[in-house]
Design a protein around this motif. Sequence first.
Motif, PDB file in Angstrom:
ATOM      1  N   PHE A 440       0.830  -1.200   0.000  1.00 30.35           N
ATOM      2  CA  PHE A 440       0.000   0.000   0.000  1.00 30.35           C
ATOM      3  C   PHE A 440       0.866   1.253   0.000  1.00 30.35           C
ATOM      4  N   MET A 441       1.956   1.228   0.745  1.00 28.23           N
ATOM      5  CA  MET A 441       2.894   2.353   0.728  1.00 28.23           C
ATOM      6  C   MET A 441       3.433   2.579  -0.681  1.00 28.23           C
ATOM      7  N   ALA A 442       3.744   1.495  -1.382  1.00 32.59           N
ATOM      8  CA  ALA A 442       4.250   1.627  -2.743  1.00 32.59           C
ATOM      9  C   ALA A 442       3.211   2.277  -3.654  1.00 32.59           C
ATOM     10  N   ARG A 443       1.940   1.921  -3.473  1.00 30.00           N
ATOM     11  CA  ARG A 443       0.881   2.545  -4.268  1.00 30.00           C
ATOM     12  C   ARG A 443       0.773   4.030  -3.948  1.00 30.00           C
ATOM     13  N   LEU A 444       0.824   4.368  -2.671  1.00 26.57           N
ATOM     14  CA  LEU A 444       0.705   5.777  -2.277  1.00 26.57           C
ATOM     15  C   LEU A 444       1.894   6.585  -2.775  1.00 26.57           C
ATOM     16  N   ALA A 445       3.072   5.974  -2.819  1.00 23.92           N
ATOM     17  CA  ALA A 445       4.267   6.691  -3.255  1.00 23.92           C
ATOM     18  C   ALA A 445       4.199   7.084  -4.722  1.00 23.92           C
ATOM     19  N   GLU A 446       3.349   6.426  -5.492  1.00 26.67           N
ATOM     20  CA  GLU A 446       3.186   6.770  -6.900  1.00 26.67           C
ATOM     21  C   GLU A 446       2.359   8.037  -7.088  1.00 26.67           C
ATOM     22  N   ARG A 447       1.677   8.454  -6.022  1.00 22.10           N
ATOM     23  CA  ARG A 447       0.798   9.618  -6.109  1.00 22.10           C
ATOM     24  C   ARG A 447       1.493  10.827  -5.478  1.00 22.10           C
ATOM     25  N   PRO A 448       1.654  11.902  -6.183  1.00 17.49           N
ATOM     26  CA  PRO A 448       2.318  13.074  -5.595  1.00 17.49           C
ATOM     27  C   PRO A 448       1.428  13.863  -4.650  1.00 17.49           C
ATOM     28  N   GLU A 449       0.100  13.702  -4.767  1.00 19.36           N
ATOM     29  CA  GLU A 449      -0.808  14.491  -3.945  1.00 19.36           C
ATOM     30  C   GLU A 449      -1.300  13.659  -2.757  1.00 19.36           C
ATOM     31  N   PRO A 450      -1.778  14.324  -1.700  1.00 11.17           N
ATOM     32  CA  PRO A 450      -2.307  13.595  -0.546  1.00 11.17           C
ATOM     33  C   PRO A 450      -3.562  12.801  -0.911  1.00 11.17           C
ATOM     34  N   VAL A 451      -3.898  11.848  -0.054  1.00  9.24           N
ATOM     35  CA  VAL A 451      -5.106  11.054  -0.206  1.00  9.24           C
ATOM     36  C   VAL A 451      -6.134  11.583   0.777  1.00  9.24           C
ATOM     37  N   ALA A 452      -7.322  11.879   0.303  1.00  7.38           N
ATOM     38  CA  ALA A 452      -8.386  12.406   1.150  1.00  7.38           C
ATOM     39  C   ALA A 452      -9.278  11.277   1.640  1.00  7.38           C
ATOM     40  N   SER A 453      -9.791  11.415   2.854  1.00 10.65           N
ATOM     41  CA  SER A 453     -10.625  10.369   3.435  1.00 10.65           C
ATOM     42  C   SER A 453     -11.910  10.155   2.648  1.00 10.65           C
ATOM     43  N   ASP A 454     -12.463  11.229   2.058  1.00 13.94           N
ATOM     44  CA  ASP A 454     -13.698  11.062   1.308  1.00 13.94           C
ATOM     45  C   ASP A 454     -13.451  10.592  -0.121  1.00 13.94           C
ATOM     46  N   GLY A 455     -12.179  10.399  -0.493  1.00 16.12           N
ATOM     47  CA  GLY A 455     -11.886   9.902  -1.831  1.00 16.12           C
ATOM     48  C   GLY A 455     -11.237   8.543  -1.818  1.00 16.12           C
ATOM     49  N   ILE A 456     -11.241   7.898  -0.649  1.00 11.25           N
ATOM     50  CA  ILE A 456     -10.559   6.602  -0.539  1.00 11.25           C
ATOM     51  C   ILE A 456     -11.199   5.566  -1.448  1.00 11.25           C
ATOM     52  N   GLY A 457     -12.513   5.576  -1.517  1.00 14.76           N
ATOM     53  CA  GLY A 457     -13.196   4.559  -2.320  1.00 14.76           C
ATOM     54  C   GLY A 457     -12.850   4.645  -3.783  1.00 14.76           C
ATOM     55  N   SER A 458     -12.635   5.863  -4.280  1.00 18.21           N
ATOM     56  CA  SER A 458     -12.364   6.023  -5.701  1.00 18.21           C
ATOM     57  C   SER A 458     -10.895   6.151  -6.029  1.00 18.21           C
ATOM     58  N   ASP A 459     -10.049   6.390  -5.006  1.00 19.84           N
ATOM     59  CA  ASP A 459      -8.629   6.598  -5.270  1.00 19.84           C
ATOM     60  C   ASP A 459      -7.792   5.477  -4.698  1.00 19.84           C
ATOM     61  N   ALA A 460      -7.495   5.598  -3.371  1.00 24.29           N
ATOM     62  CA  ALA A 460      -6.545   4.668  -2.766  1.00 24.29           C
ATOM     63  C   ALA A 460      -7.018   3.235  -2.818  1.00 24.29           C
ATOM     64  N   GLY A 461      -8.331   3.028  -2.775  1.00 26.01           N
ATOM     65  CA  GLY A 461      -8.825   1.655  -2.769  1.00 26.01           C
ATOM     66  C   GLY A 461      -9.255   1.168  -4.128  1.00 26.01           C
ATOM     67  N   SER A 462      -8.936   1.913  -5.154  1.00 30.94           N
ATOM     68  CA  SER A 462      -9.418   1.544  -6.477  1.00 30.94           C
ATOM     69  C   SER A 462      -8.678   0.342  -7.050  1.00 30.94           C
ATOM     70  N   GLU A 463      -7.423   0.136  -6.624  1.00 30.11           N
ATOM     71  CA  GLU A 463      -6.693  -1.013  -7.124  1.00 30.11           C
ATOM     72  C   GLU A 463      -7.375  -2.305  -6.683  1.00 30.11           C
ATOM     73  N   HIS A 490     -12.896  18.454   8.531  1.00 33.79           N
ATOM     74  CA  HIS A 490     -14.138  17.810   8.108  1.00 33.79           C
ATOM     75  C   HIS A 490     -13.819  16.514   7.367  1.00 33.79           C
ATOM     76  N   ARG A 491     -12.763  16.552   6.584  1.00 30.05           N
ATOM     77  CA  ARG A 491     -12.222  15.340   5.989  1.00 30.05           C
ATOM     78  C   ARG A 491     -10.741  15.255   6.356  1.00 30.05           C
ATOM     79  N   TYR A 492     -10.234  14.056   6.396  1.00 29.34           N
ATOM     80  CA  TYR A 492      -8.823  13.841   6.724  1.00 29.34           C
ATOM     81  C   TYR A 492      -8.018  13.725   5.433  1.00 29.34           C
ATOM     82  N   GLU A 493      -6.804  14.296   5.459  1.00 30.22           N
ATOM     83  CA  GLU A 493      -5.877  14.146   4.345  1.00 30.22           C
ATOM     84  C   GLU A 493      -4.614  13.450   4.837  1.00 30.22           C
ATOM     85  N   TYR A 494      -4.161  12.478   4.089  1.00 35.01           N
ATOM     86  CA  TYR A 494      -2.990  11.679   4.442  1.00 35.01           C
ATOM     87  C   TYR A 494      -1.881  12.007   3.456  1.00 35.01           C
ATOM     88  N   ARG A 495      -0.765  12.494   3.976  1.00 36.79           N
ATOM     89  CA  ARG A 495       0.337  12.949   3.132  1.00 36.79           C
ATOM     90  C   ARG A 495       1.615  12.194   3.482  1.00 36.79           C
TER      91      ARG A 495
END
Length: 526
Positions: A440-463, A490-495
């Motif tokens: 999962f860290m390797a997947r996140l490292a491919e993204r230059p922008e933070p991951v938002a909690s309300d976008g997890i379903g469509s972004d970080a968990g899309s694989e 209101h939403r969490y961002e993970y950087r």
Amino acid sequence: MRNDLLLALRTQRGWTQEELSERSGISVRTIRNLERGRVQSPRRSSLDLLFSVLDPEQRGSRAAGAAPPGAGLPGAGQGTGRGVGSGVGNGVGNGAAGAFPLARQGRTGGQPAPSSSTMPTPPLTPPPAFGAAAGATGPGFTPAARLQTRWRGPRAPRTALVGRDGDLDRLCDIVTGHPVTVITGPGGIGKSRLALAVAERTAGAFPGGVAVAQLGRITATAGVAGGSGGVGPGSGSRPGSAPGSGPAGLPVAGLAGPGGDGPGALAAAGQAVTELLGDERQPRGSGPALLVLDTAEHLPQTTALLVEQLRGAWPDARIVVTTRRPPVLPEARIFETAPLPLDSAVELMSRRLASNSLTDDLAGSPDRVRELCRELDCVPRLIEFAAYWLRSVPVSALLRPEHVLELLGVPDVSALPHQRSMRGSLEWSWGMLDSRQRQFMARLAERPEPVASDGIGSDAGSEAEFSSTEAVCLLAELADASLLQVRRGHRYEYRMLRHVRAFVRHRAQPATALTRPTPLRAAAGG
């Protein structure tokens, strides 16, 4: 121990006997007698206190093997491993019958540490106060009396603490007002430095003394492989985690790499604190004490049980824990250490360059130095590494990720091995992750922008390999391990910090890419 060994190590560091006494907590008289060969059977605890500051990497082996034939050291070298703890080292193994054998035991006696996966919780008798100075209690006691307070273990460096005034003020209030404080944050952020600075500033409020136990070496001697169960909070397991693993996907009795959170580790940690507190036989009630448990991220269960036992036996004590991964302690106050503000990071770099007889202009330019601080995420330890290397390489070399991973570090034998380089620090954290967390860290490292909690379903968990639920759990676990920084709202961002991303990407490269030779180019005008 040969008297010339202690003298050689002290003079090699350029310390006077008074300075060694201040750093180790051993009296000048004892140091003088040891160097003159007047002490034939020095205490093991005294040797460990000295070697913890003079030669921490080798103190266990030196204490065990440095004695010449016929000059035995009672208690030295009879354990089954290197010393553990800063200033509190001990051989560990058959001599550790329980977590807190406060009556000093022989290193060859006792029963072996339990081998079951359940962590033992042996009873703990209250330790005595270990250093109240005469006249340090009562209404007349003021912060000025901190100079009389007994200090055991390493002290803070004498260099200025840059950019942490606000953090220091807040932590002093927290430590004096709460029984347990956990200082957390990524590697190199300055947790230990802050804890020692807080201990020095508030020492006058603790007539019982200040003790600093370094837990970072316990894994070298007390790691217990195998086992089952979890080391993280709760009792469930994350979707997709391996069988027999906890919610963080980590085996209970032995973490991958720098692990060792098992019964042997608890016994070793207890023995370490016992050695730190058990020398003095002052009557109980001489005042509260402050205990710092430093570098505890690889021992979450051990640390939680240790603190629980200390709190039950010594309710007046204040405990500070530094860790990248906070243990589960219901009454603890957690303080998250953030990177320095950019201006403070540049100031720290300028101070370190000046100590190396360099200036911003000589190192490149003020703007390039500022850019370097930003690329290093304003992490104090990384800035100090960079300042050390700017004596030999230009800023442009340190701005290249493939160079900085290999270069950033210093040959500082007083630091723990994983604290001597940027790569070593990141490998230490990486070794505490399971395979899913690393993927999962390797997947996140491919993204230059933070991951938002309300976008997890469509972004970080899309694989396909990560469901949305598992992605949420993994984000929480990596944030808890200080590998992701969280912006709450209101939403969490993970950087992911820049240097962490560079490390993860570097690790994901094929081996051939890592070993490809770099062509050398002649310097213009050379």
